[in-house]
Design a protein around this motif. Structure first.
Motif, PDB file in Angstrom:
ATOM      1  N   LEU A   1       0.401  -1.262  -0.250  1.00 56.26           N
ATOM      2  CA  LEU A   1      -0.225   0.329   0.018  1.00 56.26           C
ATOM      3  C   LEU A   1       0.502   1.021  -0.128  1.00 56.26           C
ATOM      4  CD1 LEU A   1      -3.239  -0.947   2.688  1.00 56.26           C
ATOM      5  CD2 LEU A   1      -2.601  -0.922  -0.336  1.00 56.26           C
TER       6      LEU A   1
ATOM      7  N   THR B   1      -7.207   4.148   4.799  1.00 58.03           N
ATOM      8  CA  THR B   1      -7.500   3.027   3.414  1.00 58.03           C
ATOM      9  C   THR B   1      -8.023   2.281   3.581  1.00 58.03           C
ATOM     10  OG1 THR B   1      -5.496   4.681   2.737  1.00 58.03           O
ATOM     11  CG2 THR B   1      -6.574   3.165   1.222  1.00 58.03           C
ATOM     12  N   LEU B   2      -7.658   0.533   4.050  1.00 60.72           N
ATOM     13  CA  LEU B   2      -8.115  -0.465   4.097  1.00 60.72           C
ATOM     14  C   LEU B   2      -9.701  -0.160   5.077  1.00 60.72           C
ATOM     15  CD1 LEU B   2      -5.097  -2.465   5.165  1.00 60.72           C
ATOM     16  CD2 LEU B   2      -6.116  -2.543   3.778  1.00 60.72           C
TER      17      LEU B   2
ATOM     18  N   ALA C   1     -12.019   0.470   1.841  1.00 62.18           N
ATOM     19  CA  ALA C   1     -12.282  -0.834   1.166  1.00 62.18           C
ATOM     20  C   ALA C   1     -12.521  -2.044   1.952  1.00 62.18           C
ATOM     21  CB  ALA C   1     -10.474  -1.115   0.588  1.00 62.18           C
TER      22      ALA C   1
ATOM     23  N   SER D   1      -8.333  -5.211   9.701  1.00 62.52           N
ATOM     24  CA  SER D   1      -6.793  -3.760   8.950  1.00 62.52           C
ATOM     25  C   SER D   1      -5.792  -4.033   9.907  1.00 62.52           C
ATOM     26  CB  SER D   1      -7.898  -2.896   8.872  1.00 62.52           C
ATOM     27  OG  SER D   1      -8.754  -2.254   8.123  1.00 62.52           O
TER      28      SER D   1
ATOM     29  N   ALA E   1      -7.103  -0.852  -2.053  1.00 64.11           N
ATOM     30  CA  ALA E   1      -7.331   0.006  -1.219  1.00 64.11           C
ATOM     31  C   ALA E   1      -5.445   0.798  -1.420  1.00 64.11           C
ATOM     32  CB  ALA E   1      -6.746  -0.748   0.148  1.00 64.11           C
TER      33      ALA E   1
ATOM     34  N   SER F   1     -18.425   0.802   1.397  1.00 68.77           N
ATOM     35  CA  SER F   1     -17.393   1.114   1.690  1.00 68.77           C
ATOM     36  C   SER F   1     -17.100   2.369  -0.020  1.00 68.77           C
ATOM     37  CB  SER F   1     -15.918   1.166   0.869  1.00 68.77           C
ATOM     38  OG  SER F   1     -15.755   0.376  -0.441  1.00 68.77           O
TER      39      SER F   1
END
Length: 540
Positions: free
Chosen positions: A391, A411-412, A415, A422, A444, A474
């Motif tokens: 990532l 970001t996870l 997603a 996460s 992500a 999401s």
């Protein structure tokens, strides 16, 4: 029930202290088709790899193959063949139990593995520049099939998967369903007594998937071949399996008739969250008379995109739908700047300026591409790097470690991962995740670059129903919270109905309908509905 071919005896598997499988026990009979269903991360792929003997051994437990073995050559067969002559050398086959992971004789394990085959999820594993028949001939050559008989055998296998009309086509020019049937023909060339199919039709449209399911069941019956099929799609298990297992968090929650197992799996898959109607902004993409032509050795001029015009607006979730081969993916790649159109116009607004995507260069298409994220259905993660590395620095984003972890966790969650999950997966390698989890990490990986436009090519192909709901949420939250614009390319009609503001329906490279989602879906032909509609949960 026939004699058991495999006994899975109290198998457990741990990764860094996390229990991926917990005390799994069952038997698989010769010729049986067993379905394994469960959410992403339930342990389906881990179990299927252990049963085939690849990657690493279980933490505890045994996997025993009950076979008949030739004492004079390497041939092995199903247990019921004991006492019969070996088809290779004529010696009498004798019963033998092989403890796959604890066998001191490594040669016995290799002999067993040569009699099994696997169809991987999300990858077609073909020689793309070779013809269909050449791909099958390669598989026959791998098992030292007599060269003088190979052509006829390859043709028979192609007939068996109903692809004689594509025998001379270049593999890369086939549709997804056709490629998967070539993969099946290549696996059948090995004459396995057991085929493992790991999410074999996850990225195919439902109509095409059903054709592949038919091919699988027919192949099993024709050759008395057993199968283990993993999926989180209930229809796959319903179409193919004679018995099913439900995995929940690495443990067997239910085993029995597919209908009963599916009913338990689908319980609790309802989506109760609602979202306000979005107010979209100004135009951010506009296309006029876009055309993309290819020259194919087999088919001459192919008009993948043929004179399409459309507009996309800020904060809009714009869907592109159609049957396999309609031109959806090609159009999405033109929008992303990966493919240059043959003719026509396409412009993307970056800030207050319009960028001409037909012109190469850092001030034109190159500039816009930095703000367009694409998650293709054939995505790749760096296999030897952790989720955190994938990532951040693995895609060129250099953050201080503390900021990198913070950004990755945020970001996870965008997603579809929970906060706890996460944190749990940050230091894992992609191979230690389920396919659905890898798909969300790849999403992500797109979102962490903060694009203005995100293009999702078949985003739900490898997702179980609950994960699909998580990802839908999401996307909706990303649109609402960070003003993201999405282009969704999909054959999942249920998903686009729930998420898209507008749709473009493609047929033969053309956009034949464009407008509000419900209005476009109403224009689907009966054949399109049958091919593209996702299967609903079975009736109780």
């Amino acid at each position: 029930m026939k004699a058991p071919l495999i006994t899975v005896d109290n198998v457990s598997m741990d990764f860094d202290g996390t229990h991926a499988l917990k005390n799994i026990s069952f038997e698989l009979a010769e010729g049986e088709i067993l379905g394994i269903i469960g959410r992403s991360g339930a342990g389906k792929t881990v179990l299927i790899h252990l049963m085939r003997g690849v990657e690493q051994p279980p933490t505890s437990g045994r996997i025993i193959y009950h076979v008949s073995a030739c004492p004079s050559c390497d041939y092995m067969d199903v247990p019921s063949a004991a006492g019969k002559p070996c088809p290779h050398c004529g010696a009498v086959l004798a019963p033998l139990d092989v403890d796959l992971w604890n066998e001191t004789n490594e040669m016995l394990k290799r002999r067993v593995m040569r009699r099994t085959a696997i169809m991987f999820q999300r990858t077609f594993a073909l020689y793309g520049d070779d013809r269909v028949i050449e791909n099958v001939l390669h598989a026959l050559d791998d098992i030292n099939y007599p060269p003088e008989k190979a052509i006829n055998r390859a043709a028979d296998l192609i007939d068996q998967v109903r692809l004689s009309h594509r025998m001379m086509h270049i593999a890369r020019d086939l549709s997804g369903g056709e490629k998967q049937r070539v993969v099946l023909a290549r696996q059948l060339a090995k004459e396995p007594f057991l085929l493992f199919a790991d999410e074999p039709t996850g990225t195919l449209d439902p109509g095409t998937a059903k054709i592949v399911h038919t091919m699988l069941t027919e192949a099993a019956k024709t050759s008395n071949m057993g199968m283990v099929v993993t999926s989180h799609f209930s229809q796959v298990i319903e179409d193919v399996a004679s018995r099913a297992i439900l995995l929940v968090d690495g443990a067997i929650a239910k085993i029995g008739a597919p209908k009963d197992v599916i009913a338990e799996f689908m319980a609790g898959c309802e989506d109760t969250e609602t979202f306000e109607h979005a107010v979209v902004g100004e135009r951010i993409v506009e296309a006029r008379d876009l055309t993309k032509r290819y020259i194919s050795v087999d088919r001459g001029v192919v008009r993948a995109v043929n004179g399409v015009s459309f507009e996309i607006y800020e904060k809009e979730i714009f869907g592109i739908i159609g049957k396999s081969g309609a031109g959806k993916t090609t159009l999405s790649q033109i929008i992303a700047g990966l493919i240059e159109p043959t003719s026509g116009e396409i412009n993307v607004r970056i800030g207050e300026e319009w960028v001409d995507m037909t012109k190469p260069g850092v001030d034109q298409r190159g500039r816009a591409k930095e703000y367009i994220g694409l998650l293709h259905q054939e995505y790749d993660l760096f296999p030897h790097r952790t989720v955190l590395d994938n990532l951040t620095d693995a895609i060129g984003l250099e953050f201080p470690k503390e900021l990198a972890m913070r950004k990755a966790l945020v970001t996870l969650r965008m997603a579809g991962f929970s906060e706890e999950k996460s944190k749990e997966i940050l230091d894992r390698l992609p191979g230690q995740l389920s396919e659905g989890e890898r798909h969300r990490v790849a999403l992500a990986q797109v979102l962490i670059r903060e694009p203005r436009i995100v293009i999702l090519d078949e985003p739900t192909g490898t997702m179980d129903p609950i994960t699909k709901i998580d990802v839908k949420h999401s996307i909706m939250h990303s649109r609402d919270d960070i003003d993201e614009t999405f282009v969704v390319v999909s054959h999942d009609m249920e998903f686009v109905r729930d998420i898209c503001d507008r749709l473009a329906l493609m047929r033969g490279g053309k956009i034949v309908e464009i407008g509000k989602t419900a209005e476009v879906l109403a224009h689907l032909t009966e054949d399109e509905r049958k091919v593209m509609s996702q299967n609903q949960p079975p009736a109780a």
